[in-house]
Design a protein around this motif. Structure first.
Motif, PDB file in Angstrom:
ATOM      1  N   LEU A 168      43.727  30.954  36.331  1.00  0.00           N
ATOM      2  CA  LEU A 168      42.742  31.882  36.716  1.00  0.00           C
ATOM      3  C   LEU A 168      41.745  30.922  37.839  1.00  0.00           C
ATOM      4  O   LEU A 168      41.186  31.151  38.710  1.00  0.00           O
ATOM      5  N   TRP A 169      41.417  29.833  37.063  1.00  0.00           N
ATOM      6  CA  TRP A 169      40.603  28.899  37.739  1.00  0.00           C
ATOM      7  C   TRP A 169      40.921  28.364  39.028  1.00  0.00           C
ATOM      8  O   TRP A 169      40.290  28.293  39.941  1.00  0.00           O
ATOM      9  N   GLU A 170      42.239  28.030  39.023  1.00  0.00           N
ATOM     10  CA  GLU A 170      42.862  27.428  40.336  1.00  0.00           C
ATOM     11  C   GLU A 170      43.157  28.327  41.481  1.00  0.00           C
ATOM     12  O   GLU A 170      42.867  28.002  42.574  1.00  0.00           O
ATOM     13  N   ARG A 177      40.648  31.032  41.485  1.00  0.00           N
ATOM     14  CA  ARG A 177      39.502  31.770  41.498  1.00  0.00           C
ATOM     15  C   ARG A 177      39.042  32.374  42.979  1.00  0.00           C
ATOM     16  O   ARG A 177      38.474  33.140  43.028  1.00  0.00           O
ATOM     17  N   GLU A 178      39.431  31.779  44.069  1.00  0.00           N
ATOM     18  CA  GLU A 178      39.203  32.109  45.554  1.00  0.00           C
ATOM     19  C   GLU A 178      39.964  33.572  45.679  1.00  0.00           C
ATOM     20  O   GLU A 178      39.261  34.218  46.415  1.00  0.00           O
ATOM     21  N   GLU A 179      40.982  33.565  45.006  1.00  0.00           N
ATOM     22  CA  GLU A 179      41.551  35.165  45.275  1.00  0.00           C
ATOM     23  C   GLU A 179      41.453  36.141  44.339  1.00  0.00           C
ATOM     24  O   GLU A 179      41.764  37.445  44.348  1.00  0.00           O
ATOM     25  N   VAL A 180      40.445  36.013  43.220  1.00  0.00           N
ATOM     26  CA  VAL A 180      40.366  36.886  42.259  1.00  0.00           C
ATOM     27  C   VAL A 180      39.258  37.643  42.503  1.00  0.00           C
ATOM     28  O   VAL A 180      38.374  37.131  42.961  1.00  0.00           O
ATOM     29  N   ASP A 181      39.186  38.942  42.359  1.00  0.00           N
ATOM     30  CA  ASP A 181      38.382  40.139  42.643  1.00  0.00           C
ATOM     31  C   ASP A 181      37.050  40.101  41.454  1.00  0.00           C
ATOM     32  O   ASP A 181      37.860  40.713  40.352  1.00  0.00           O
ATOM     33  N   PHE A 182      36.179  39.319  41.169  1.00  0.00           N
ATOM     34  CA  PHE A 182      35.592  39.425  40.047  1.00  0.00           C
ATOM     35  C   PHE A 182      34.497  40.516  39.821  1.00  0.00           C
ATOM     36  O   PHE A 182      33.930  40.693  38.923  1.00  0.00           O
ATOM     37  N   ASP A 183      34.679  41.635  40.918  1.00  0.00           N
ATOM     38  CA  ASP A 183      34.020  42.635  40.704  1.00  0.00           C
ATOM     39  C   ASP A 183      34.785  43.616  39.877  1.00  0.00           C
ATOM     40  O   ASP A 183      34.356  44.847  39.447  1.00  0.00           O
ATOM     41  N   PRO A 196      37.344  44.253  36.393  1.00  0.00           N
ATOM     42  CA  PRO A 196      37.454  44.179  35.060  1.00  0.00           C
ATOM     43  C   PRO A 196      38.516  43.114  35.018  1.00  0.00           C
ATOM     44  O   PRO A 196      39.655  43.149  35.678  1.00  0.00           O
ATOM     45  N   LEU A 197      38.316  41.915  34.142  1.00  0.00           N
ATOM     46  CA  LEU A 197      39.153  40.841  34.208  1.00  0.00           C
ATOM     47  C   LEU A 197      39.911  40.883  32.738  1.00  0.00           C
ATOM     48  O   LEU A 197      41.239  40.410  32.712  1.00  0.00           O
ATOM     49  N   LEU A 198      39.444  41.561  31.774  1.00  0.00           N
ATOM     50  CA  LEU A 198      40.286  42.112  30.428  1.00  0.00           C
ATOM     51  C   LEU A 198      41.570  42.397  30.863  1.00  0.00           C
ATOM     52  O   LEU A 198      42.677  41.662  30.165  1.00  0.00           O
ATOM     53  N   PRO A 199      41.930  43.517  31.523  1.00  0.00           N
ATOM     54  CA  PRO A 199      43.634  43.912  31.477  1.00  0.00           C
ATOM     55  C   PRO A 199      44.154  42.724  32.264  1.00  0.00           C
ATOM     56  O   PRO A 199      45.365  42.583  32.000  1.00  0.00           O
ATOM     57  N   LEU A 200      43.775  42.023  33.266  1.00  0.00           N
ATOM     58  CA  LEU A 200      44.332  40.966  33.925  1.00  0.00           C
ATOM     59  C   LEU A 200      44.845  39.999  33.192  1.00  0.00           C
ATOM     60  O   LEU A 200      45.867  39.532  33.008  1.00  0.00           O
ATOM     61  N   LEU A 201      43.862  39.700  32.031  1.00  0.00           N
ATOM     62  CA  LEU A 201      44.068  38.496  31.305  1.00  0.00           C
ATOM     63  C   LEU A 201      45.187  38.842  30.308  1.00  0.00           C
ATOM     64  O   LEU A 201      46.040  38.031  29.781  1.00  0.00           O
ATOM     65  N   SER A 244      38.949  49.108  30.021  1.00  0.00           N
ATOM     66  CA  SER A 244      39.129  48.728  31.628  1.00  0.00           C
ATOM     67  C   SER A 244      38.099  49.756  32.369  1.00  0.00           C
ATOM     68  O   SER A 244      37.432  49.454  33.346  1.00  0.00           O
ATOM     69  N   SER A 245      38.437  51.105  31.968  1.00  0.00           N
ATOM     70  CA  SER A 245      37.517  52.185  32.531  1.00  0.00           C
ATOM     71  C   SER A 245      36.050  52.290  32.241  1.00  0.00           C
ATOM     72  O   SER A 245      35.206  52.477  33.067  1.00  0.00           O
ATOM     73  N   SER A 246      35.630  51.683  31.042  1.00  0.00           N
ATOM     74  CA  SER A 246      34.139  51.473  30.680  1.00  0.00           C
ATOM     75  C   SER A 246      33.476  50.344  31.319  1.00  0.00           C
ATOM     76  O   SER A 246      32.482  50.184  31.694  1.00  0.00           O
ATOM     77  N   TYR A 247      34.476  49.297  31.752  1.00  0.00           N
ATOM     78  CA  TYR A 247      34.085  48.189  32.536  1.00  0.00           C
ATOM     79  C   TYR A 247      33.530  48.580  34.091  1.00  0.00           C
ATOM     80  O   TYR A 247      32.892  48.037  34.651  1.00  0.00           O
TER      81      TYR A 247
END
Length: 83
Positions: free
Chosen positions: A19-21, A23-29, A31-36, A78-81
């Motif tokens: 994820l850190w490597e 990070r430029e490609e990740v849409d932080f807007d 929710p990350l929990l489902p992705l993780l 996910s929907s609540s986030y």
């Protein structure tokens, strides 16, 4: 899933490093929990399928039932986030 604390910690660390490597490609807007959850699950499956794994014969039914039970919770969170 892997029934090995060290392997579990390594999987989670690998996911956060990836994820850190990327990070430029990740849409932080979004929710990350489902992705993780999905990333950790996939890494665990990869480990169990690999020839490197020497942890014995995994009980596929038991870990699959955990994910089936977690799916509604992940969907709700996910929907609540998003709101």
């Amino acid at each position: 899933m892997v029934h090995d604390r060290k392997a579990s910690e390594d999987i989670v660390q690998d996911v956060f490093l990836a994820l850190w490597e990327r990070r430029e490609e990740v849409d932080f807007d979004r929710p990350l929990l489902p992705l993780l959850f999905v990333a950790v699950k996939n890494r665990a499956i990869d480990l169990l399928r690999s020839k490197k794994w020497r942890g014995g014969n995994p009980d596929w039914t038991s870990w699959m039932s955990v994910f089936v039970r977690l799916s509604p919770t992940i969907s709700k969170r996910s929907s609540s986030y998003r709101s």
